[in-house]
Design a protein around this motif. Structure first.
Motif, PDB file in Angstrom:
ATOM      1  N   UNK A  44       1.193  -1.423   0.137  1.00 47.90           N
ATOM      2  CA  UNK A  44      -0.112  -0.073  -0.046  1.00 47.90           C
ATOM      3  C   UNK A  44       0.829   0.897  -0.363  1.00 47.90           C
ATOM      4  N   UNK A  47       1.806   2.338  -4.151  1.00 46.93           N
ATOM      5  CA  UNK A  47       0.995   3.425  -4.836  1.00 46.93           C
ATOM      6  C   UNK A  47      -0.207   4.821  -3.891  1.00 46.93           C
ATOM      7  N   UNK A  49      -1.620   4.339  -1.502  1.00 44.00           N
ATOM      8  CA  UNK A  49      -2.702   4.006  -0.973  1.00 44.00           C
ATOM      9  C   UNK A  49      -3.243   3.997   1.133  1.00 44.00           C
ATOM     10  N   UNK A  52      -4.248   6.622   3.239  1.00 36.79           N
ATOM     11  CA  UNK A  52      -5.586   7.317   2.970  1.00 36.79           C
ATOM     12  C   UNK A  52      -6.131   7.581   4.077  1.00 36.79           C
ATOM     13  N   UNK A  53      -5.341   5.989   4.927  1.00 35.28           N
ATOM     14  CA  UNK A  53      -5.391   5.250   6.928  1.00 35.28           C
ATOM     15  C   UNK A  53      -5.322   7.047   7.350  1.00 35.28           C
ATOM     16  N   UNK A  54      -6.146   7.182   8.108  1.00 35.21           N
ATOM     17  CA  UNK A  54      -5.957   8.856   9.215  1.00 35.21           C
ATOM     18  C   UNK A  54      -4.856   8.202  10.089  1.00 35.21           C
TER      19      UNK A  54
ATOM     20  N   UNK B  96     -12.427  12.888  11.615  1.00 33.73           N
ATOM     21  CA  UNK B  96     -12.245  11.831  12.192  1.00 33.73           C
ATOM     22  C   UNK B  96     -10.407  12.672  13.235  1.00 33.73           C
ATOM     23  N   UNK B  97     -10.927  13.915  12.836  1.00 35.93           N
ATOM     24  CA  UNK B  97      -9.789  14.494  13.703  1.00 35.93           C
ATOM     25  C   UNK B  97     -10.673  15.137  15.530  1.00 35.93           C
ATOM     26  N   UNK B 175     -11.402   2.694  -1.080  1.00 35.27           N
ATOM     27  CA  UNK B 175     -10.089   2.318  -1.262  1.00 35.27           C
ATOM     28  C   UNK B 175     -10.123   1.989  -2.999  1.00 35.27           C
ATOM     29  N   UNK B 178     -10.026   5.439  -4.771  1.00 32.92           N
ATOM     30  CA  UNK B 178      -9.128   6.333  -4.377  1.00 32.92           C
ATOM     31  C   UNK B 178      -7.671   5.547  -5.906  1.00 32.92           C
ATOM     32  N   UNK B 179      -8.107   3.772  -4.768  1.00 32.79           N
ATOM     33  CA  UNK B 179      -7.223   3.399  -6.279  1.00 32.79           C
ATOM     34  C   UNK B 179      -6.814   3.654  -7.818  1.00 32.79           C
ATOM     35  N   UNK B 184     -10.221  12.294  -4.329  1.00 29.48           N
ATOM     36  CA  UNK B 184     -11.366  12.243  -3.046  1.00 29.48           C
ATOM     37  C   UNK B 184     -12.993  12.464  -3.300  1.00 29.48           C
TER      38      UNK B 184
END
Lengths: 246, 287
Positions: A44, A47, A49, A52-54, B96-97, B175, B178-179, B184
């Motif tokens: 991940x 590329x 990715x 994209x995870x917080x 998320x924050x 995902x 995005x991939x 976004x």
């Protein structure tokens, strides 16, 4: 593609540490290792990715054609380096055609002809065309699991990437569907550079030219697949491939 | 000690008694709803004459109130749906924050706020602004201030339901998009939102139903009007306030009219709920 000293975190937790690795062009590179060893995290990072995870963080370089992908816009990197996920994830609201066309369409391609050609070629490349050519307007989620995964491969191919990353593409599939995907991987390496993460060692042995073994976030050993399986240099690699742990 | 019955028989009886108890509780819960519908129907139906439905309240009808409620709902939705849905998108996709947590807390508190408080807020808000010269004073009782009050009630409801709806869309769908190198915002617009469209519609209809039945804030803002809609800066009639006016009126005819207006209001809200259920079913069929 060249990976240089990549480390990645989830919040404070270090997931992979200082990994350097080369992926040959037009060949299949396998990454094996027990669950949680960081192989998905690594792929991940290739590329962008992972970010994209917080709260996720990456350090290091990934060079594609000599240029660091972390110096380029993530969006264009992902168009050049496609990805197929563990679980087939076609867009549920879209038809088969729209699924394959999505990457182009949502990046601004409008001409119907161009889309038609891309959909046809991608579905053929993904060995799905003959099964779906009469039902292109059906929902993508109406297909079987194996077909859905090939649809996802077609979708990734439609944007014409240079590299295709596959994160355990067969782990949700039965043996017959798995065999089809493996045949497909074999065909695809003519045109693409492939990186495949798998926890199935036989699969790595079958499809990959080179294999990397990871353990606890570190790269333990990498080499020609045959050599790695027959004459591993590291004791850890040997005990993993002989099934003593993992 | 020996029991009167063996274990299986005891368990069977226990099952029967508990099943009966749950049914009884359901009946108790449905009783008020049933009796409201029944009362409204029995007492309201005789009031529903053609003149009642086509004349303004000046002539003892409710046509202006129906029109007013439709206008208020429409304008409120126009303001609250975009704001609410965008807030929901923020909360689900970006919040998320810490800031997201604070916004979520505020939204939650706002959904709990009693509507009369919202009415007083809208009233004093407009009143203060007109004291400062931003608005002409008559605006205190007007469509505009009513829409401000109703939107204040509706925005948090829509924001919360939209957030929940968006959260139901699996991460894997995001995902996947995005991939493919899809930006976004476009992932959200073209992949996430369509996947939860019916849940969004349901949330919007819930918000509309809630706002359509509000009375207290309207007394503070829309006031009443015996005529049809005559300008955004004028007071306006609405079904709930009209029910109240008819109900406190001295004559028997007015009391009957209150029941008639209630019936129409209940039917309106009922049809909105049924519509929202139909949207859900529509989606289930398509799957």
């Amino acid at each position: 593609m060249h990976v240089d000293k990549i480390s990645a975190w989830y919040g404070p937790k270090l997931a992979i540490q200082d990994i350097s690795l080369d992926f040959e062009e037009h060949s299949v590179s396998g990454i094996i290792g027990p669950s949680g060893c960081g192989k998905s995290t690594l792929i991940r990072c290739l590329n962008r990715m992972h970010e994209t995870i917080p709260k996720a963080k990456v350090e290091g370089q990934v060079l594609l054609d000599g240029q660091d992908i972390y110096d380029q816009p993530a969006v264009s990197v992902r168009r050049r380096i496609g990805m197929v996920f563990q679980k087939p994830n076609p867009f549920p609201t879209m038809s088969i055609y729209d699924n394959v066309a999505a990457g182009l369409r949502l990046n601004g391609v409008r001409e119907r002809k161009k889309l038609d050609v891309a959909v046809l070629e991608s579905l053929k490349q993904a060995a799905l065309w003959d099964e779906v050519k009469d039902s292109l307007d059906k929902s993508g989620s109406s297909l079987s699991g194996g077909q859905q995964q090939r649809l996802c491969i077609a979708r990734a191919l439609a944007v014409r990437p240079e590299v295709l990353l596959m994160d355990e593409p067969c782990s949700a599939l039965d043996p017959i569907a798995t065999a089809k995907i493996e045949d497909l991987i074999f065909d695809l390496k003519k045109d693409y550079t492939l990186v495949i993460v798998t926890h199935n060692m036989q699969q790595a042995a079958r499809v990959a030219e080179t294999t990397a073994f990871m353990y606890l976030g570190k790269l333990i050993e990498v080499g020609r697949t045959r050599e790695l399986f027959e004459r591993p240099r590291e004791a850890l690699t040997e005990s993993y491939i002989t099934g003593r742990f993992g | 000690m020996r029991f009167l019955f063996d274990r299986d028989t005891r368990r069977r009886w226990f099952d029967v008694i508990m099943s009966g108890a749950t049914l009884l509780c359901v009946a108790l819960a449905l009783l008020p709803l049933g009796s409201i519908l029944f009362e409204a129907l029995v007492r309201g139906a005789p009031a529903l004459t053609p003149t009642f439905l086509t004349q303004s309240s000046l002539m003892g009808g409710i046509a202006n109130a129906i029109q007013g409620t439709v206008i208020l709902i429409g304008l409120t939705a126009l303001v609250a749906l975009p704001v609410g849905i965008l807030t929901g998108i923020y909360l689900s996709e970006y919040g998320k924050h810490r800031l997201g947590g604070i916004v979520r807390l505020f939204v939650d508190v706002m959904t709990q706020t009693p509507s009369i408080v919202v009415g007083i807020f809208a009233y004093s808000f407009i009143f203060e602004l007109s004291l400062l010269g931003f608005f002409p004073p008559p605006l205190v009782f007007s469509v505009i201030s009513a829409v401000i009050a109703l939107a204040t009630i509706m925005i948090p409801i829509v924001a919360r339901t939209s957030e929940e709806a968006l959260r139901l869309v699996p991460t894997s769908a995001r995902e996947a998009a995005l991939a493919l190198g899809i930006p976004r915002y476009r992932t959200i617009l073209r992949v996430v939102l369509p996947s939860c469209a019916s849940a969004l519609v349901t949330g919007a209809l819930l918000g509309i139903a809630r706002v359509g039945g509000e009375t207290a804030p309207l007394i503070m803002t829309a006031a009443w009007n015996n005529d049809f809609f005559n300008g955004l800066d004028q007071p306006i009639a609405a079904l709930p306030t009209q029910v109240y006016r008819f109900a406190v009126g001295p004559s028997l005819a007015e009391n009957r009219a209150a029941w008639g207006a209630s019936l129409i209001l209940v039917l309106l809200m009922l049809s909105i709920s049924i519509a929202s259920r139909a949207v859900i079913r529509l989606r289930a069929v398509r799957r």
